[in-house]
Each structure stands twice: as C-alpha cells, then as structure tokens.
Design an enzyme around this catalytic site. Structure first.
Site, mmCIF file in Angstrom:
data_model
loop_
_atom_site.group_PDB
_atom_site.id
_atom_site.type_symbol
_atom_site.label_atom_id
_atom_site.label_comp_id
_atom_site.label_asym_id
_atom_site.label_seq_id
_atom_site.Cartn_x
_atom_site.Cartn_y
_atom_site.Cartn_z
ATOM 1 N N SER A 246 40.704 13.877 85.035
ATOM 2 C CA SER A 246 39.522 14.257 85.798
ATOM 3 C C SER A 246 39.190 13.178 86.815
ATOM 4 C CB SER A 246 38.338 14.474 84.856
ATOM 5 O OG SER A 246 37.921 13.231 84.333
ATOM 6 N N LYS A 247 38.152 13.381 87.553
ATOM 7 C CA LYS A 247 37.783 12.473 88.632
ATOM 8 C C LYS A 247 37.676 11.034 88.200
ATOM 9 C CE LYS A 247 36.390 15.972 88.004
ATOM 10 N NZ LYS A 247 35.871 16.530 86.822
ATOM 11 N N ARG A 248 37.217 10.842 86.972
ATOM 12 C CA ARG A 248 37.015 9.450 86.552
ATOM 13 C C ARG A 248 38.330 8.708 86.360
ATOM 14 N NH1 ARG A 248 37.718 9.562 81.112
ATOM 15 N NH2 ARG A 248 37.924 11.693 80.402
ATOM 16 N N GLY A 250 40.357 8.449 88.734
ATOM 17 C CA GLY A 250 40.773 8.056 90.078
ATOM 18 C C GLY A 250 41.185 9.269 90.879
#
Length: 471
Positions: A246-248, A250
């Site tokens: 997911s976005k976290r 990177g």
RNA sequence: GGCCCCAUCGUAUAAUGGUUAGUAUACCGGCCUUUCAAGCCGGUGGUGCGGGUUCGAUUCCCGCUGGGGCUACCA
C-alpha cells in the site's frame, strides 16, 4: 474463444498490484488469441472519480497493456442492471430491505460484542405490503437484497480455481447480500456478474482478495440461470514487511515508477515474473517473449514481496538492451524536465553513462555534468576535495597541458595527466580523483580519460581553472 | 472472533518420494581499474514446528504455528 477482462475501480491510480492483474489477463488473452476487455467499475458514486479513470487508462497504455474492447463504464449500464433487478424482484428472487446502514451497523456491532458471526436476519423478506408502505411513508428508501437458496444450508458452493485449485464454502456462511443500494445503484457483486455475463467473459482472473466474493457471484449466476465462467485468483503483492502492498510502502502507482525512470518494458518484465517463473537462469524478457511463455499453471499460489532491488536490476538490463536512439527517446522527458540540452556527441555520452545506470533518472543525475555547468558536487566529493587540497593548484597546470594538446583524445589526455602528476610528484591514484571532482563534482563515474574525451576541451579547461582558483 | 487462502536462502523462484536442495537478485571477498559500475572467480545463506504414511520425506496426509485476504448500501 476466451474472453478476459480487467475491471479496475477508479478510486485511485493504477497501482502495481492492479497492473499485474491486468498484465496476467493481457498475457493470457494474447497467448491464446483471446479478447482482452477493459471495464471501469464505477458504480460507487461516492468514491469513483473520472480523473482516476483517465489515469488508469494512461498507465495501462504506457505499460503496453492494450485492450481489445472497451473501456466499458458500469455507470453507463444502469438501465441494464435495473432490468435484471426487475426480473429478480418479479420472480421473488430478490427483495426490498428497509433497514438503514446505521441500523445494520448497530446489529453487526452487537453480534460482534456477543462473539457471534453476523448475518442479515432476513427481517425485511417477510414484510407485508402495508408495512412496506408505512416504511416508505417514513421516507425510507429500500436497498435490494438477493434471496439466497435456503433449502440446504450444508450445501457447498465450489469451483476449481485455475490458480488455487478446488475451493469450497458452505452456503450457510453467506447471507442475503445487497445487490442494489437505496440510491438505486448496483453493488459490485451484482454488477460484476451482469457485466461478465453480458460481455461473454469466459475467465475471470483477478486478485486473491476477491476469493470470498466468488461464491456470492456463483450463486447469482445460478439464480439468473447463466453460465458460470472459470475463475483464477492470483496472489497479492506484499511490501517488504509482508503486508498487502500500500501507499505506506512508498511508490506503488505505476505512474510513480514511470517518473522514477523505469522502463515500461522492465516493469512489464518484472511484474510478469513476480509470482511466476519460466526458465532457470533467465529473467530478462521482451514483452512478446512473455506472451509466448505465459502459462497460468506457472503462477504460484502464495503472495510475493515486491522487491525493488530486483526491479532495478531488471530495469538496468533493459536499459542495456535499448538502441541508443531508443534510449535517447526514453530520456527526452527527463532531459526536458531538467532543462538539459543534448551535446552533439550524445551517443558517446549515453554509452558511457548507461554502464552504471539503473534508471533513466540516473542519466540526468549521475551525468548532470555532461549537460550543464551548473552541476552539484556530492558529499563524498566535497570531503575528498578537502583532503586533496594540496593538489588543487596543479589543476591549472593540467589545464595548460590540455590546452597545448594537438588532439583531444583519451590517449593524449591520459598522457598529459600522467605527465603533470609526475612533474608534481603526485601519485596518479591520488591526483586523478581530484581531476574527476573538478570536472564532474563526483568521486565516481565513467572511465576518467574517456569521460574527459567525451566532454568539449574548453569545458574541461574552464572547469579545471575555476576549481584551481578556489583555493 | 468467523470463513477462505498460503508456507523452499533476506527477496523472487526451481526441483524430486532417494539431489552436494538449483537459479537470479541482494550481501561479502578476490581479480581487473584512476574511481564506481560491468565482467570473471569464489563465498555466506533455505525446506517453520510436531505427528503420521513410507525402507526413505522438502515433497503425500493431519494438527499446530505463522503470514495474508475477506468479514460494507467499497471494489
């Protein structure tokens, strides 16, 4: 004739997980001469955004995932969904539900508190016409639920998953799920079945996160009397920490990788081999080769961690395979972004640079000094420069020596450098790095003599003089 | 919690009822070089645990553990 589809919902950019799902569908379709359909699942008016659709289409084109049909938009097929719902309602196969989301949520919480699994209790199935009218008068807008077959709760819904093998689940695990929201829009599990049927989809290949939706959809096919397609659920892509990417973690959107200087081909290659392999000792392939090689049986059944190092390596390999003209074309946007101009001998420069480039960005970052006088000195260069301060004045001598050269070529350059080093009693391995820093601002880079040869003589002389005067 | 899926070096994967468990990447070392890469050579590192089945299990079965997914009027 096989028909496959990729059906993203436009609630965000195309991320690498979705891209891989699209890629596998594409590879399968191409391999068997089937049709690859693109369908935008925008039934959720709250979350769907047109700009995301555009973005997804652009990313797919960039990756080379060309669809044969579509894009179809579910938001344009509302009439068809209404038609099917009408049929279900008329035949007592679905029913109106007046419970509000809040009420349902409360019941769900209550069940959870008591440690019981929550299932809709069918209370609205037994409403009389009068009761319904009353609820309507209250201003309630009903959602519509499918009425699941209940003659045998032990009955198992099963299918042979092309990737996972046999999967089954008891029908009693399911409940009368909502197929139409109170605002009249269809929900995913319903729209997907209507569309896959209408579009003649023969194989539904999608992410593993859809496994639990599959039995619901199979029941819908059954209730509607439609043929059930084949299913294949491909494993998730995980981040370094082994949780769903997911976005976290990177960069996850295809767009970001493009910006970071990854080649579409390399992304294609990397994704195709993430969770599959075809030959030992080989991992760099052209897209056409991957189409020929594709085999759904080779897809692993466990999730795979997205390995940036591997991507970088694959990208480097593809960078090496490009012709200089192709490479230049790929580099164009990055050069423009930096405001750099191509030197006349761009072929030589690119050849020197690509030996140590992992991404397109590396060319303009590690090779900035080829394109501008306004290049940055990196940290290591600063430090080493300080340590070699005593040799700096000699750079002026070197500039003189260079200027006197009849021919600006690597051999002469090397000779001049060795001469100056000898005259000043400097060890070449101490002196040369100072030269490199003066002209490039870096401690590392291409073969020094060839690097200098690839730069205009007057530029080199100018930079040496400027550096020498900095003492 | 319930349901479902999964389990080989750090990572991606290969293999077989009997192998020195292979390959790539990453990492470490050497050669080469003005440097960094590349290249070549070498190295560290893996079958989650416990039961079975079997002459023999990494492989087949069961349990456990661990991880993941789903559990919406999202898709």
């Amino acid at each position: 004739m096989e028909r496959l589809r990729f059906a993203p919902s436009p609630t965000g950019y195309l991320h690498v997980g979705g891209a891989r799902t699209a890629l596998f569908n594409y590879l399968y379709a191409k391999k068997v001469g089937g049709t690859f359909i693109l369908r935008i699942e925008d039934t959720d008016p709250e979350r769907s955004k047109p700009e995301y659709s555009e973005q997804i289409l652009r990313s797919m084109k960039w990756l080379g995932l060309h669809w044969d049909e579509g894009p179809y938009y579910q938001s344009k097929r509302m009439e068809r969904y209404r038609e099917v719902v009408g049929y279900l309602l008329d035949n007592g196969l679905a029913y109106e539900c007046f419970c509000t989301p809040e009420e349902l949520e409360a019941r769900r919480k209550e069940a959870q508190k008591q440690g019981k699994p929550y299932k809709y209790d069918r209370r609205c199935l037994y409403l009389s016409e009068e009761e319904k009218e009353k609820l309507r008068a209250e201003g309630r807008k009903p959602a519509i639920r499918i009425k699941l077959p209940d003659e045998n709760p032990d009955r198992e819904i099963k299918w042979h998953d092309l990737v996972k093998g046999d999967i089954s689940i008891k029908i009693s695990e399911l409940d009368d799920f909502i197929i139409v929201r109170s605002d009249g829009t269809p929900t995913y599990n319903f729209a997907v079945v209507v569309d896959d049927h209408d579009m003649g989809v023969t194989l539904v290949m999608r992410g593993e996160d859809h496994i639990s939706n599959t039995p619901k959809q199979i029941i819908l096919y059954e209730i509607l009397g439609w043929d059930v397609p084949k299913f294949a659920h491909i494993p998730m892509i995980l981040g370094e920490d082994k949780t769903k990417l997911s976005k976290r973690h990177g960069a996850v959107s295809v767009e970001e990788y493009k910006k970071q200087g990854y080649l579409a081909k390399a992304m294609f290659n990397f994704l195709a081999l993430l969770g599959a392999s075809y030959e030992e000792n080989r991992e760099v392939y052209e897209p056409e080769e991957l189409i020929q090689l594709f085999d759904i049986n080779k897809i692993t059944s466990h999730p795979a961690v997205f390995d940036h190092d591997k991507l970088r390596h694959i990208n480097r390999e593809h960078l090496k395979r490009l012709s200089l003209e192709e490479l230049k074309r790929e580099l164009e946007p990055f050069m423009e972004e930096k405001g750099y101009q191509w030197p006349d001998n761009w072929e030589v420069v690119l050849e020197l640079l690509r030996e140590r480039a992992y991404t397109l960005l590396d060319f303009v970052d590690k090779g900035d000094f080829f394109f501008t006088d306004d290049f940055q000195w990196d940290e290591k260069a600063q430090k080493q420069w300080e340590k070699g301060k005593d040799m700096v004045p000699a750079l002026a001598d070197l500039a003189d020596a260079f200027e006197a050269l009849p021919q600006w070529n690597a051999e002469n350059i090397e000779q001049a450098m060795r001469d100056v080093a000898a005259k000043k009693d400097f060890k070449p391995r101490k002196f040369f790095p100072i030269v490199r820093i003066a002209v490039s601002g870096k401690t590392v880079g291409p073969s020094l003599f060839h690097m200098l040869e690839a730069m205009p003589k007057d530029t080199v002389v100018r930079r040496l003089r400027k550096a020498a005067s900095q003492v």
